[in-house]
Design a protein around this motif. Structure first.
Motif, PDB file in Angstrom:
ATOM      1  N   ARG A  65       0.835  -1.195   0.000  1.00  0.00           N
ATOM      2  CA  ARG A  65       0.000   0.000   0.000  1.00  0.00           C
ATOM      3  C   ARG A  65       0.872   1.248   0.000  1.00  0.00           C
ATOM      4  O   ARG A  65       2.035   1.222   0.424  1.00  0.00           O
ATOM      5  CB  ARG A  65      -0.933   0.002   1.208  1.00  0.00           C
TER       6      ARG A  65
ATOM      7  N   GLN B 140      -4.403   2.824  -0.227  1.00  0.00           N
ATOM      8  CA  GLN B 140      -4.599   2.219  -1.544  1.00  0.00           C
ATOM      9  C   GLN B 140      -3.292   1.638  -2.087  1.00  0.00           C
ATOM     10  O   GLN B 140      -2.199   1.907  -1.577  1.00  0.00           O
ATOM     11  CB  GLN B 140      -5.143   3.268  -2.514  1.00  0.00           C
ATOM     12  N   TYR B 141      -3.428   0.853  -3.149  1.00  0.00           N
ATOM     13  CA  TYR B 141      -2.266   0.281  -3.831  1.00  0.00           C
ATOM     14  C   TYR B 141      -1.868   1.183  -5.003  1.00  0.00           C
ATOM     15  O   TYR B 141      -2.700   1.942  -5.525  1.00  0.00           O
ATOM     16  CB  TYR B 141      -2.578  -1.124  -4.342  1.00  0.00           C
TER      17      TYR B 141
ATOM     18  N   GLU C 141      -4.054   1.798  -8.102  1.00  0.00           N
ATOM     19  CA  GLU C 141      -5.291   2.542  -7.932  1.00  0.00           C
ATOM     20  C   GLU C 141      -5.101   4.047  -8.092  1.00  0.00           C
ATOM     21  O   GLU C 141      -6.072   4.801  -8.044  1.00  0.00           O
ATOM     22  CB  GLU C 141      -5.885   2.255  -6.548  1.00  0.00           C
ATOM     23  N   LEU C 142      -3.868   4.474  -8.289  1.00  0.00           N
ATOM     24  CA  LEU C 142      -3.546   5.893  -8.449  1.00  0.00           C
ATOM     25  C   LEU C 142      -3.177   6.181  -9.899  1.00  0.00           C
ATOM     26  O   LEU C 142      -2.694   5.298 -10.618  1.00  0.00           O
ATOM     27  CB  LEU C 142      -2.382   6.295  -7.544  1.00  0.00           C
TER      28      LEU C 142
ATOM     29  N   ARG D  14      -7.014   8.504   2.774  1.00  0.00           N
ATOM     30  CA  ARG D  14      -7.583   7.389   2.008  1.00  0.00           C
ATOM     31  C   ARG D  14      -6.578   6.844   1.008  1.00  0.00           C
ATOM     32  O   ARG D  14      -6.459   5.627   0.825  1.00  0.00           O
ATOM     33  CB  ARG D  14      -8.854   7.848   1.285  1.00  0.00           C
ATOM     34  N   ARG D  15      -5.823   7.744   0.368  1.00  0.00           N
ATOM     35  CA  ARG D  15      -4.845   7.306  -0.623  1.00  0.00           C
ATOM     36  C   ARG D  15      -3.735   6.471   0.010  1.00  0.00           C
ATOM     37  O   ARG D  15      -3.180   5.572  -0.623  1.00  0.00           O
ATOM     38  CB  ARG D  15      -4.239   8.522  -1.329  1.00  0.00           C
TER      39      ARG D  15
END
Length: 317
Positions: A89, A131-132, A135-136, A127-128
């Motif tokens: 992450r 994420q993995y 996902e960005l 939140r970011r």
């Protein structure tokens, strides 16, 4: 093949050095070598030394070199798509170094990671962080890489095309952030960029590389105002100008860089240089002090002397 050949640079605390040149000129390899990521092995050979705050990066063991990464020297890599671990992450990329080098608790490291993501302009940083990388977007991944490099306040930051995947407004935000941190932390910065406009407005000195060697190095104003090497002149002339006539052809540098497996005996730019003579093709010029400006060096048998505008007029006459 000598990817980087006889390059020698020095950088003081708080100073920003810009490195420019075409793709394949050795800029990224130089940065990785300074980091200690390119070492002697079956396929590579590194000679010379890289001294960071008195420590020779290539003279210490791998464990000691890992201690320097992040705290003494950090690097923003050119390709954010391959710089992040796809199974970790985003937050872990940041908290790992913070806990290792700064001794922060898990909670404190996560708070610092979220703050770093906020500083580089990532919306909803909390939140970011969960994420993995996939996902960005590409631009957001680039900002994560920058946050990673700045996490432990390094003494030297090597930024290899740090704003490649970002839009213009975010580019300015990131460059402003790097500049403010450099001033606050007295951090030395090496800015590698194809954008000469960025280098012109954000650096103290510029080193122009061509075919693995430094063609010219001087104060930024001197390089852009009175370039001494014909390659420097050609690079600056290739920048589109608002003063150009409509539908006029853009200035280009004819030809291609030399084959680095069999470089020419003389000046490596001679085959593309408008001023080259027979001596240039058989005798390699030394990188020597030229002109009145302190620290100005150029590798050319016949360095230019006129300001850039006059050089353009002479070539067009």
């Amino acid at each position: 093949m000598r990817a980087v050949d006889g390059v020698s640079l020095s950088l003081a605390a708080g100073e920003t050095l810009g490195i420019v040149g075409e793709s394949g000129s050795g800029k990224s390899v130089l940065g990785r070598t300074i980091m200690g990521l390119i070492t002697n092995g079956p396929a590579t050979q590194v000679t010379g030394s890289v001294r960071l705050a008195g420590v020779d990066v290539h003279g210490v063991k791998q464990a000691r070199r890992r201690e320097l990464w992040g705290t003494t020297v950090a690097m923003v890599f050119q390709d954010p798509m391959t710089s992040l671990n796809p199974v970790k992450r985003v937050g872990l990329h940041l908290t790992e170094s913070l806990r290792l080098h700064r001794g922060l608790s898990k909670g404190a490291a996560r708070e610092r990671a979220v703050e770093l993501l906020r500083q580089v302009g990532i919306p909803e940083p909390a939140r970011r962080a969960g994420q993995y990388p996939h996902e960005l977007s590409g631009g957001m991944r680039q900002r994560v890489v920058i946050a990673m490099a700045l996490a432990c306040d390094p003494q030297l930051l090597i930024a290899d095309e740090p704003t490649t995947a970002l839009d213009v407004t975010v580019q300015k935000q990131i460059l402003d952030l790097l500049q403010s941190l450099a001033e606050r932390l007295d951090m030395a910065t090496i800015l590698v960029s194809h954008d000469l406009g960025t280098v012109a407005g954000r650096t103290d000195r510029v080193a122009v590389m061509y075919a693995g060697r430094v063609a010219e190095s001087a104060a930024t104003d001197a390089v852009f105002g009175t370039p001494r090497h014909p390659y420097s002149q050609a690079l600056i002339e290739s920048i589109p100008s608002i003063e150009s006539r409509p539908h006029s052809l853009l200035a280009t540098i004819e030809g291609s860089p030399p084959n680095m497996l069999a470089p020419p005996a003389g000046c490596r730019f001679a085959a593309r240089c408008r001023y080259a003579v027979d001596r240039c093709r058989v005798e390699a010029p030394a990188l020597e002090p030229r002109g009145a400006a302190a620290g100005s060096v150029v590798a050319c048998h016949f360095p230019l002397t006129a300001p850039l505008q006059h050089q353009r007029q002479e070539v067009g006459a």
